[in-house]
Scaffold this motif. Structure first.
Motif, short mmCIF file in Angstrom:
data_model
loop_
_atom_site.label_atom_id
_atom_site.label_comp_id
_atom_site.label_asym_id
_atom_site.label_seq_id
_atom_site.Cartn_x
_atom_site.Cartn_y
_atom_site.Cartn_z
N ARG A 64 0.83 -1.22 0.00
CA ARG A 64 0.00 0.00 0.00
C ARG A 64 0.85 1.25 0.00
O ARG A 64 0.52 2.25 -0.63
CB ARG A 64 -0.93 0.01 1.22
N TYR A 67 2.72 1.53 -3.60
CA TYR A 67 1.88 1.66 -4.78
C TYR A 67 0.93 2.82 -4.59
O TYR A 67 0.03 2.76 -3.77
CB TYR A 67 1.09 0.36 -5.00
N ALA A 68 1.18 3.88 -5.30
CA ALA A 68 0.36 5.08 -5.13
C ALA A 68 -0.06 5.64 -6.49
O ALA A 68 0.57 6.53 -7.03
CB ALA A 68 1.14 6.12 -4.35
N PRO A 69 -1.14 5.10 -7.06
CA PRO A 69 -1.61 5.67 -8.33
C PRO A 69 -2.05 7.11 -8.11
O PRO A 69 -2.48 7.49 -7.03
CB PRO A 69 -2.79 4.78 -8.72
N THR A 70 -1.91 7.91 -9.14
CA THR A 70 -2.29 9.32 -9.05
C THR A 70 -3.56 9.56 -9.85
O THR A 70 -4.02 8.68 -10.59
CB THR A 70 -1.17 10.20 -9.63
N ILE A 71 -4.08 10.76 -9.74
CA ILE A 71 -5.27 11.10 -10.51
C ILE A 71 -4.98 11.01 -12.00
O ILE A 71 -5.87 10.68 -12.80
CB ILE A 71 -5.83 12.49 -10.10
N ASP A 73 -3.35 8.73 -13.43
CA ASP A 73 -3.55 7.32 -13.79
C ASP A 73 -5.03 6.99 -13.91
O ASP A 73 -5.42 6.11 -14.68
CB ASP A 73 -2.92 6.39 -12.74
N ILE A 74 -5.84 7.65 -13.13
CA ILE A 74 -7.27 7.34 -13.03
C ILE A 74 -8.13 8.20 -13.96
O ILE A 74 -9.21 7.80 -14.37
CB ILE A 74 -7.74 7.51 -11.57
N GLU A 126 -6.06 -0.66 -10.10
CA GLU A 126 -5.46 0.65 -9.91
C GLU A 126 -6.53 1.66 -9.47
O GLU A 126 -6.30 2.49 -8.59
CB GLU A 126 -4.81 1.09 -11.22
N GLN A 127 -7.71 1.60 -10.09
CA GLN A 127 -8.80 2.48 -9.71
C GLN A 127 -9.19 2.25 -8.25
O GLN A 127 -9.40 3.18 -7.48
CB GLN A 127 -10.02 2.25 -10.61
N TYR A 130 -6.58 3.63 -5.87
CA TYR A 130 -6.65 5.09 -5.79
C TYR A 130 -7.77 5.52 -4.85
O TYR A 130 -7.60 6.42 -4.02
CB TYR A 130 -6.84 5.70 -7.18
N ARG A 133 -6.92 5.16 -1.06
CA ARG A 133 -5.81 5.93 -0.48
C ARG A 133 -6.30 7.14 0.19
O ARG A 133 -6.78 8.01 0.19
CB ARG A 133 -4.77 6.27 -1.52
#
Length: 133
Positions: A64, A67-71, A73-74, A126-127, A130, A133
């Protein structure tokens, strides 16, 4: 109740023995960011072996944190489809109006899924990551 294979079911806090409640508390002190429901699930899955549950939780925590997807990515999944007034599939956390998020009786975050999530399995995960988080 959720099935865990065989005849096991996911216990609620109310169904625990005093010893099991003490184990939940012991683990919660080391992992304050995990909900009581999450801790309960890890302990039950590991047959109440605190060391094994903590090892698995430590691995989860590391994932956790790394792994930090960003906006960015989304964002492609938040766009409206042609002819639609809003996104055709997205997930949001419900706020508690106190700066946190709403949780169920077991301490798990409540996620609202609007429409159908789409993308590859990795993109859908990934969604979800996000949102949480």
């Amino acid at each position: 109740l959720l099935s865990m294979g065989g005849d096991k079911h996911l216990l609620t806090i109310a169904e625990l023995t005093d010893a099991q409640k003490a184990m939940v508390q012991q683990v919660r002190e080391k992992f304050p960011d995990f909900s009581e429901g999450d801790i309960l699930g890890y302990l039950q899955y590991r047959n109440w072996d605190v060391a094994q549950a903590e090892l698995q939780m430590h691995t989860t925590q590391g994932y956790r944190e790394s792994y930090a997807p960003t906006i960015a990515d989304i964002a492609p999944f938040m766009l409206s489809a042609p002819g639609c007034a809003g996104p055709d599939g997205c997930q949001v956390l419900l706020e508690d109006m106190k700066g946190g998020v709403l949780c169920d009786n077991e301490g798990r975050m409540i996620v609202l899924s609007i429409g159908m999530c789409h993308g590859t399995t990795a993109e859908m995960l990934e969604q979800q990551a996000y949102v949480c988080r």
